[in-house]
Design a protein around this motif. Sequence first.
Motif, short mmCIF file in Angstrom:
data_model
loop_
_atom_site.label_atom_id
_atom_site.label_comp_id
_atom_site.label_asym_id
_atom_site.label_seq_id
_atom_site.Cartn_x
_atom_site.Cartn_y
_atom_site.Cartn_z
N VAL A 1 0.72 -1.26 0.08
CA VAL A 1 -0.12 -0.26 -0.05
C VAL A 1 0.78 1.36 -0.14
O VAL A 1 2.19 1.17 0.20
N ASP A 2 0.28 2.40 -0.55
CA ASP A 2 0.66 3.73 -0.39
C ASP A 2 -0.65 4.54 0.00
O ASP A 2 -1.46 4.23 -0.12
N ALA A 3 -0.09 5.74 0.60
CA ALA A 3 -1.07 6.63 1.06
C ALA A 3 -0.77 7.83 1.10
O ALA A 3 0.37 8.42 1.24
N TRP A 4 -2.07 8.76 0.94
CA TRP A 4 -2.05 10.49 1.18
C TRP A 4 -2.93 10.76 2.01
O TRP A 4 -4.26 10.65 1.33
N VAL A 5 -2.86 11.45 3.11
CA VAL A 5 -3.87 11.87 3.99
C VAL A 5 -3.86 13.13 3.42
O VAL A 5 -3.10 14.20 3.40
N MET A 6 -5.20 13.40 2.96
CA MET A 6 -5.45 14.70 1.98
C MET A 6 -5.54 16.08 2.77
O MET A 6 -5.40 17.17 2.05
N ARG A 7 -5.24 16.01 3.79
CA ARG A 7 -5.32 17.46 4.67
C ARG A 7 -4.05 17.77 4.62
O ARG A 7 -3.40 19.19 4.98
N ILE B 1 -10.84 13.11 2.37
CA ILE B 1 -10.01 12.45 3.76
C ILE B 1 -8.74 11.71 3.24
O ILE B 1 -7.67 12.10 3.58
N GLN B 2 -8.78 10.82 2.32
CA GLN B 2 -7.50 10.09 2.16
C GLN B 2 -7.57 9.52 0.70
O GLN B 2 -8.67 9.07 0.39
N LEU B 3 -6.32 9.12 0.15
CA LEU B 3 -6.07 8.43 -0.87
C LEU B 3 -5.32 7.18 -0.46
O LEU B 3 -4.19 7.30 0.10
N PHE B 4 -5.85 5.97 -0.62
CA PHE B 4 -5.06 4.92 -0.17
C PHE B 4 -5.07 3.85 -1.42
O PHE B 4 -5.95 3.35 -2.02
N ILE B 5 -3.90 3.59 -1.63
CA ILE B 5 -3.60 2.82 -2.82
C ILE B 5 -3.01 1.43 -2.59
O ILE B 5 -2.16 1.24 -1.75
N CYS B 6 -3.42 0.50 -3.26
CA CYS B 6 -3.33 -1.03 -2.93
C CYS B 6 -2.82 -1.61 -4.02
O CYS B 6 -3.30 -1.47 -5.14
N PHE C 1 -11.15 8.15 -0.53
CA PHE C 1 -12.11 8.26 0.71
C PHE C 1 -12.49 9.72 0.85
O PHE C 1 -11.83 10.47 0.99
N TYR C 2 -13.68 9.84 1.11
CA TYR C 2 -14.45 11.25 1.52
C TYR C 2 -15.61 11.14 2.31
O TYR C 2 -16.35 9.97 2.43
N THR C 3 -16.07 12.26 3.08
CA THR C 3 -17.14 12.48 3.42
C THR C 3 -17.89 13.51 3.06
O THR C 3 -17.31 14.24 2.02
N THR C 4 -18.89 14.20 3.75
CA THR C 4 -19.61 15.43 3.53
C THR C 4 -19.96 16.29 4.80
O THR C 4 -19.71 15.78 5.87
N SER D 1 -22.47 17.02 5.84
CA SER D 1 -23.63 16.48 6.77
C SER D 1 -23.20 15.29 7.57
O SER D 1 -23.78 15.00 8.50
N ASN D 2 -21.93 14.82 7.48
CA ASN D 2 -21.32 13.97 8.43
C ASN D 2 -19.72 13.96 8.51
O ASN D 2 -19.16 13.17 8.16
N PRO D 3 -19.45 15.07 8.95
CA PRO D 3 -18.02 15.57 9.09
C PRO D 3 -17.15 14.74 9.84
O PRO D 3 -15.84 14.68 9.85
N THR D 4 -17.73 13.84 10.81
CA THR D 4 -16.55 13.00 11.72
C THR D 4 -16.60 11.59 11.15
O THR D 4 -16.02 10.65 11.78
N ALA D 5 -16.99 11.16 9.90
CA ALA D 5 -17.17 9.98 9.27
C ALA D 5 -15.44 9.38 9.21
O ALA D 5 -14.65 10.58 8.97
N SER D 6 -15.08 8.32 9.54
CA SER D 6 -13.76 7.84 9.60
C SER D 6 -13.55 6.89 8.38
O SER D 6 -14.36 6.11 8.18
N VAL D 7 -12.17 6.87 8.05
CA VAL D 7 -11.73 5.76 7.10
C VAL D 7 -11.32 4.49 7.64
O VAL D 7 -10.97 3.72 6.81
N THR D 8 -11.08 4.56 8.92
CA THR D 8 -10.73 3.40 9.77
C THR D 8 -11.49 2.17 9.29
O THR D 8 -12.88 2.42 9.49
N PRO D 9 -10.84 1.19 8.68
CA PRO D 9 -11.48 -0.05 8.52
C PRO D 9 -12.33 -0.63 9.66
O PRO D 9 -11.70 -0.83 10.65
#
Length: 201
Positions: free
Chosen positions: A44-50, A85-90, A166-169, A171-179
Amino acid sequence: MPPETVNLINEGIVGAEELDRVYAKLLANPGWRVYKTKSAVRKVDAWVMREEMPQRLVFLKSLMKLLCDMAKGRLGRDEGKLIPIQLFICHYENGADSCPLHRHDCKQVTLSLGNPRKMLIEGQPQVLRHGDATFLSREQHSIPKEPPSPVNAPLRFASRISLNFFYTTTSNPTASVTPRNPKRPRAPEDTPNETLRRRLQ
């Protein structure tokens, strides 16, 4: 009802040669790390988009904008604005690499590159092919292991790579990407970065 899947090549959104180049550049990506769970392994590789986009992934900027625009176009009126939220590459190098059953609190777009691979979505198999963009909204999903391809049926690509946006909106700002594994509720201390740090080698 199965989630929506759009093939970017067949719909004329992105050319096949362009996605072939993206796949080739990702294969050579120096950021790959082994990601292990109790039942699965992949790179994997990842980018936390903040945070600022890593230099090694800058070539994905236009493709990420496209996926973001496609996701925005599918939001409901009451969902508000999109929050990336995040780009997670597999990277699934062969059929032995897999991803266990899980779901996310947030939404995602999965763009498949390379060889076809079966994804189980809410228990239903769906074969994802080169250029398929699949829109998920908290459904349980996994990439099961597969037997090796027959010698007399060579595959076009060396492997499969997925870009998971991964993204949220608002209307649901606390949604998590954690599996979330269906057999284990998420612990309070679990955060995307802590979970990733425990599993990367």
